[in-house]
Design a protein around this motif. Structure first.
Motif: not given
Lengths: 316, 316
Positions: A228, A259, B229, B231-232, B234
């Protein structure tokens, strides 16, 4: 185990010249034996004598030298003054030990014109590192990478860890099966630290409580976190945020998701060689973006992060 | 502490009707007292009697009922058969205890037409949960959220945890300062599990080894992991990957980065109510995308993930 290592070793060319870091302990001895069996024909054994265990340390060095000699592998060693440097630089034993090892490897790398350094870290080391970093306040889950590049005094050095997916118990089995000799207590400086208590007290307790192996779980979670983080780093394309002088341009930075702001600062600090990046330090540097807090943040090593004229940058 | 909770409570409207889950233990009693002091005027106390400690469990229920009565707060309780259900459904104590609590809350939510449920989880619970999930093989670092929504038998229920950034020691101080009564051993089912050993054996050992508090470090790392997590999630805009029947369309899925593939599967399984999502389960479902492995993967609850005609989907 040997098949899995062969697969991992496919990522490094065995015809190249490689340094192999050998303390004399079971992990690094097993690595050296495996490399020889795997057909690495241009190895150089590098031994760093940390001088932390008196005569025992010297015996470790002689043991490794003799073994390298029997295998017909060139041997490079340096004795370093870890304790003196800890006192002089007011740093912890682990940090100093790692710094001096890297410096020795870098000198050997130049002297032998080698491709990089092969190291004996394995899956249990990885889980212990992840846990240790988590307890110290890491930015997400941070472990050891299979391969990374460090810059030491202008030398760019490739570090590769072929055993990183191998369990300690598998190495033990390998050592036993081939009756390989090693030095029981030879190890890096970690034997004296919190790391050692995590290994000998925490890990067995966790296995007992969970009634299952915990190393694979911890390492799998760290792998997800690493993927990630890498993905975010790729996404952010940092260069678009820097001005021609390489400073972070705040109007662009402030547009980012929180982030990504953390990732930008993390990679900016890392790129500028700031050691020991904690989540807290990253958060304090991110906070500099707003004008209602102090415009400076101390960094390890006597530098600081500064906000001035809509830019964030490191001042020596 | 009270000021920080006031700040957190700003995110929920104190004029609304809220359920508050009260076991009778110090955390939930402190939460209830804090809510009353903070001006929540339309609370309903909900107590779930797990019947795991015989007469003691019944005394806990009476204690909470009396306290609610003295405060003039409506009281709702249910006694549940955790042990019977564990045997009938072959599930662990923690999972069953959480399921039945949520079912009781959902019935109370409907009966009282309440906005949601306030729960007493605090920062130490959070760190213990993160560690526990890490050891079980979570997909990254997974903790408890300040707020989340669960769907129980068609009821969409908001769960909010106002104490999530408050340390257990702060709650102890609060309880002591105001001489608040509570039931010493009243607690949820966790007192019987691995969770309890993490609390009483692992956490103190880690603090001793690190010579510092570890709860803030663990929770900060989990926060970073959660933000990454989210952010991903989204970024991935899952709907573009689904066909009109809501199945994952493999040709589009295979174009994704491996990290995003994991996120897609994680959120797909979660959206379909698959419980206990482990990293391993996610990885096995991702692996279904390739035609050289089996075309089915068992899911908890008797369902499975299936690949057919370039689609991945859940089959009952």
């Amino acid at each position: 185990m040997v098949e899995r290592i062969q697969k991992l070793l496919a990522r490094v060319d065995r015809r190249d010249r490689w340094l192999v870091g050998v303390s004399g302990g079971r992990d690094s001895i097993a690595l050296m034996e495996l490399l020889v069996r795997a057909g690495f024909s241009d190895l150089v054994v590098v031994h760093v004598n940390h001088q932390l265990r008196g005569g025992e340390s010297d015996s470790d060095a002689r043991f490794v030298e003799e073994l390298a000699g029997r295998c017909g592998i060139p041997f490079y060693q340096e004795a370093v003054d870890v304790k003196g440097r800890m006192e002089a630089e007011k740093k912890g034993i682990e940090l100093v030990a790692r710094e001096v090892r890297h410096e020795v490897y870098a000198r050997a790398l130049v002297a032998y014109e080698a491709k990089g350094v092969l190291l004996g870290h394995h899956a249990d080391d990885q889980a212990e590192t992840v846990l240790y970093n988590l307890l110290r306040g890491s930015n997400g889950l941070k472990g050891i990478r299979f391969e990374n590049i460090v810059n030491i005094d202008g030398v760019s050095m490739r570090l590769v860890r072929p055993l990183l997916e191998i369990r300690r118990s598998e190495i033990d089995d390998y050592i036993a099966r081939y009756e390989i000799e090693y030095r029981e207590d030879a190890s890096n400086a970690e034997a004296f630290t919190a790391r050692n208590r995590i290994r000998h007290e925490v890990m067995p307790l966790l296995v007992d409580i969970m009634q299952r192996e915990v190393v694979p779980s911890i390492n799998a979670a760290a792998e997800v976190s690493r993927e990630q983080g890498d993905f975010l780093a790729k996404e952010l394309e940092m260069d678009q945020l820097l001005d021609p002088q390489g400073r972070i341009f705040l109007p662009a930075f402030k547009e980012l998701d929180f982030v990504l702001q953390q990732s930008v600062i993390f990679h900016y600090l890392k790129r500028h060689g700031v050691p020991d990046l904690s989540r807290d330090l990253v958060a304090r540097c991110v906070a500099l973006k707003d004008t209602d807090v102090g415009a400076k943040c101390n960094l390890p090593g006597g530098r600081w992060m500064r906000r001035k004229e809509q830019r964030l940058f490191i001042q020596e």
